[in-house]
Every structure is written in C-alpha cells, then in structure tokens.
Design a protein around this motif. Structure first.
Motif, short mmCIF file in Angstrom:
data_model
loop_
_atom_site.label_atom_id
_atom_site.label_comp_id
_atom_site.label_asym_id
_atom_site.label_seq_id
_atom_site.Cartn_x
_atom_site.Cartn_y
_atom_site.Cartn_z
N ARG A 284 0.82 -1.21 0.00
CA ARG A 284 0.00 0.00 0.00
C ARG A 284 0.86 1.26 0.00
O ARG A 284 0.58 2.22 -0.71
N HIS A 285 1.91 1.27 0.82
CA HIS A 285 2.77 2.45 0.89
C HIS A 285 3.58 2.63 -0.39
O HIS A 285 3.82 3.77 -0.82
N LEU A 286 4.00 1.53 -1.00
CA LEU A 286 4.81 1.64 -2.21
C LEU A 286 3.99 2.12 -3.41
O LEU A 286 4.57 2.52 -4.42
N ARG A 287 2.68 2.08 -3.31
CA ARG A 287 1.86 2.63 -4.37
C ARG A 287 1.89 4.16 -4.39
O ARG A 287 1.40 4.78 -5.34
N ASP A 288 2.43 4.76 -3.33
CA ASP A 288 2.56 6.22 -3.26
C ASP A 288 4.03 6.57 -3.03
O ASP A 288 4.42 7.05 -1.96
N PRO A 289 4.87 6.34 -4.05
CA PRO A 289 6.31 6.58 -3.86
C PRO A 289 6.65 8.05 -3.65
O PRO A 289 7.67 8.37 -3.04
N LEU A 290 5.79 8.95 -4.14
CA LEU A 290 6.07 10.37 -3.97
C LEU A 290 6.07 10.77 -2.49
O LEU A 290 6.92 11.54 -2.04
N ALA A 291 5.12 10.23 -1.74
CA ALA A 291 5.07 10.53 -0.31
C ALA A 291 6.32 10.02 0.40
O ALA A 291 6.92 10.71 1.23
N LEU A 292 6.75 8.80 0.05
CA LEU A 292 7.96 8.25 0.66
C LEU A 292 9.18 9.11 0.32
O LEU A 292 10.03 9.37 1.17
N ALA A 293 9.24 9.55 -0.94
CA ALA A 293 10.38 10.38 -1.35
C ALA A 293 10.39 11.72 -0.62
O ALA A 293 11.45 12.22 -0.23
N LEU A 294 9.21 12.30 -0.42
CA LEU A 294 9.14 13.59 0.28
C LEU A 294 9.57 13.46 1.74
O LEU A 294 10.21 14.37 2.28
N TRP A 295 9.20 12.35 2.38
CA TRP A 295 9.59 12.17 3.78
C TRP A 295 11.10 12.17 3.93
O TRP A 295 11.63 12.59 4.97
N VAL A 296 11.81 11.67 2.94
CA VAL A 296 13.28 11.62 2.98
C VAL A 296 13.89 12.89 2.40
O VAL A 296 14.87 13.43 2.93
N ALA A 297 13.32 13.39 1.30
CA ALA A 297 13.94 14.51 0.58
C ALA A 297 13.79 15.83 1.33
O ALA A 297 14.70 16.67 1.27
N LEU A 298 12.67 16.03 2.02
CA LEU A 298 12.45 17.31 2.70
C LEU A 298 13.50 17.57 3.78
O LEU A 298 14.10 18.66 3.81
N PRO A 299 13.78 16.62 4.67
CA PRO A 299 14.87 16.87 5.63
C PRO A 299 16.22 17.06 4.97
O PRO A 299 17.03 17.88 5.42
N LEU A 300 16.50 16.30 3.90
CA LEU A 300 17.76 16.49 3.19
C LEU A 300 17.86 17.89 2.60
O LEU A 300 18.93 18.52 2.64
N LEU A 301 16.76 18.39 2.06
CA LEU A 301 16.75 19.74 1.50
C LEU A 301 16.98 20.78 2.58
O LEU A 301 17.80 21.71 2.43
#
Length: 417
Positions: free
Chosen positions: A14-31
C-alpha cells in the motif's frame, strides 16, 4: 507469524503505491539540512583577506618598518602583503588583481621621523568595498602612532636625528645618555596612564554549551547529519502512524478483528512494515551524508540499524497519540504538536553545540535527542559492545511498553469506533 508477515507485506504494498510521499519524507529533511549547511558553512572558513601591493620608493627605515608591520605577526592572518614596483602595481590594480596599492614616496622616512609634511598614496580597488577599507583603517592607525610618538618623544627624537645624514660619526656617549635620560623622564610621567592602563580590556571565550559529548569541529555538515536523519525519522514515523485511520475508515481493521488472528499480530505487522520503510529511508540519508563527509562506510550498517530501532520507538509513540485522537485530522494535529517541539529541542533544526546550555540539556533528554546522541557515538566515536547492548535494551524496553499500551487501546476502543 504468517499473519504478521502477510499484514506487513500488505502495508508495504500500500505504501509503495505512493512513492512520492515516501520520497518527500526523505527529501524534505535532506533539503532543509543542505540549505542550513550551505548557509552556515562559511563560519568555519577563513575570512577573506585584503591583498595589498606595496611599492616602496623610499627604501628608508620607516617605510621598511611599515611593510614589516603589515606582513608580520598576527597581521598576516588579516592581510596579504606583496611587494611590487609602482608601474607594475598600478597595472595590476587596473586589472583588479588586488584590494589596494600602497605607494611609499621617496623621502617618507626622513619626513616622518622629523615630523615634516609627507603623504602615503593608497590606490583602492573600486570593485571591492570592504577589503580596501580594512587597509585604510590600518594606515590610519599608523598615522596615529607616528603622531603620538612625536607628541611623547618629539624633542629627543629630533635631537637624535638632527643632521643625521650629514654626520660622519655616530652620536657620542654623552648625547646618547642625555637622550636616554630624557626618554626615561617622559616615560615616568606617562607611567600613570600606561602602567597600569587606564582602560582595561577583558575578553572571554564561550565554552561549548553542550552537556553531552565534546563539541566536534570537523565541519558544519557533520553537526547536522544526525539531526537531519532524525528529522526524516520523525516525518516518517508521524505519517506512518496515521495509516491506522485510513484502514479503519476502509473497514480493514474491523474485518481483521473478526479473524482468528490477534490484534497484537495485526499491530506487529504494521510495526514491521513501518520499520522496514524507516530503515530504507535512514539508509538513504546516512549513505548520502557519510559519502559527503567522507566517513567510513563500515559504520553504516550499525548506524542504519540503530536509526531503524529509534524509528520504531518514535512510530509507537506517535501511534499511541493517534489512538487517543477523536478523528484523523485531530490525530495529525496532535502528532505534529509532538513532533515539531521534538525537532526543535532534539537537535534536528539546530545542533546541540549551538544551543544555550539549558536548552541543550533539555534537548539531549528528549526521546529523539537521546537517540541522536547515541547515533553520534556510532558515527564519530567507537562505542563498546556493552554500551551498544545497554542502549539497545533501553530502546527495546520502551518499544515493548508502547506496543502493549497501543495494542490494548487498539483492541478495546479504536477498532470499535
């Protein structure tokens, strides 16, 4: 065990069907961390120094002392001095290769020693505004020093230098003795102003405010890496904990409660899926940070495992908050009300080394602040096996208590709403 794995796979799919959300959770702190690192990285770098070209057309003792004063001692940390011919210096200034050109004209030393009118020529770079001003302020100090030298010892200095270029013999012992006594008398009269000084300057250095491990000075990014990682963990744990509301609204929890499987198994499946995603996110952040900082990657597996374990505790903490909310929106509000203070105090936005002592002491005792400190030990130090076992046991005990608390609430009230 089979039901736990099936529940975990179901949540992962279910979570992998929304990869954008997963990417944002990681990318936002990195940014955020990258921007803060770029903003503050100049603090540790050496400040720019004015580049001063000096054309000494005089060759006298005062001009030589002036050049030496700019190029020696502590002045070298603030000023880069390079000798040059006048024509060459003007040509280089026209090309913008230096901050300023100082021309010491012929006869400057003689005039300065005899308190006669003279001048220094300073050519500044119009493309620079601050660095030439530093040179100008330094020259102003030199002029002030010459003025006060003549004010304090002018007659003796004039007597010593009277017709000096025309004399073939050095001053006699009597002349030197007379001048020395005169200098001594003037020094004694000025002693009440000079020793002790009328104005005393005291300087203090702020000590590291951190109450934990000693402050590390290996770079701004090194201070931010653990905080950026835990910011990502807090984002992921908070959002993953809200998945219970989606499953409840879809009726999944009610149907699962009707099966022979226990509520604990259902909750364990969600925990396994969440920890797997948190581990993957921590692996991405740690790999990027350790490659950037050139840290040994041999520490990566242990750091990622510790991050996943800390993420599991944060997930269960936010899950307990969600289970006591009245609806999904209230649950997210409560989660954010817990997460953001933890981020600010727990070293995610500001390293503990930059906080006031009292705030650093509070931050290191928050759940994420304490776990962040242990991550710093794994990344930058060499903790013993006994220490690792002890801190792992503490987190497992916290996870166990939160799991039992959440399972009880889930079984008795949440599913039946």
């Amino acid at each position: 065990m089979g039901f736990v794995l099936n529940a975990a796979l179901k949540d992962l799919q279910r979570h992998l069907r929304d990869p954008l959300a997963l990417a944002l959770w990681v990318a936002l702190p990195l940014l955020i961390g990258g921007l803060l690192t770029l903003l503050l990285s100049g603090i540790e770098e050496r400040p720019p120094r004015p580049h001063l070209l000096v054309a000494d057309e005089d060759g006298g003792v005062v001009g030589d002392l002036l050049v030496r004063a700019f190029a020696a001692g502590r002045a070298r940390a603030f000023l880069e001095v390079e000798p040059a011919e006048t024509a060459q210096g003007r040509e280089r200034m026209a090309q913008g290769e230096a901050s300023a050109l100082l021309i010491i004209p012929a006869g400057f030393s003689r005039a300065a020693l005899r308190d006669q009118p003279t001048k220094l020529v300073l050519v500044t770079n119009p493309a620079q505004r601050i660095l030439p001003e530093i040179v100008k302020e330094g020259l102003d100090l030199v002029v002030e020093m010459i003025f006060y030298l003549h004010h304090l010892a002018g007659p003796e200095l004039h007597q010593l230098l009277a017709d000096l270029p025309d004399r073939r013999e050095p001053p006699s012992d009597d002349e030197i003795s007379l001048i020395s006594r005169s200098f001594s008398d003037r020094a004694q009269r000025a002693a009440k102003y000079l020793s002790p000084p009328v104005i005393e300057l005291a300087s203090t250095a702020d000590q590291p405010s951190s109450g934990g491990p000693a402050a590390r000075t290996d770079g701004v990014a090194k201070h931010f890496l653990p905080g950026i990682l835990f910011m990502s963990l807090l984002f992921m744990a908070g959002n993953l904990s809200g998945d219970l509301w989606r499953e409840r609204d879809q009726g999944t929890l009610r149907r699962a409660a009707c099966t022979p499987a226990s509520t604990a198994a259902l909750l364990a499946g969600k925990l396994v899926a969440s920890v797997a995603l948190i581990f993957a996110g921590a692996l991405v952040v740690l790999t990027a940070g350790m490659l950037y900082l050139k840290l040994p990657l041999v520490r990566l597996p242990l750091a990622a495992l510790w991050s996943a374990l800390a993420g599991a505790a944060l997930f269960l903490l936010f899950l307990a908050v969600q289970l006591y909310a009245s609806n999904q929106r209230a649950g997210m509000v409560l989660t954010n009300c817990v997460a953001f203070p933890l981020m600010f105090l727990g070293g995610s936005f500001f390293p503990f080394e930059s906080m006031p002592a009292w705030m650093a002491a509070v931050g290191r005792n928050t759940p994420n602040g304490w776990a962040l400190g242990r991550l710093e030990e794994i990344l930058f130090e060499s903790p013993t096996a006994g220490h690792l076992a002890g801190m792992t046991a503490i987190v497992l005990a916290v996870c166990g208590a939160l799991f039992l608390f959440s399972e009880r609430r889930l079984r008795r009230a949440f599913v039946r709403r």
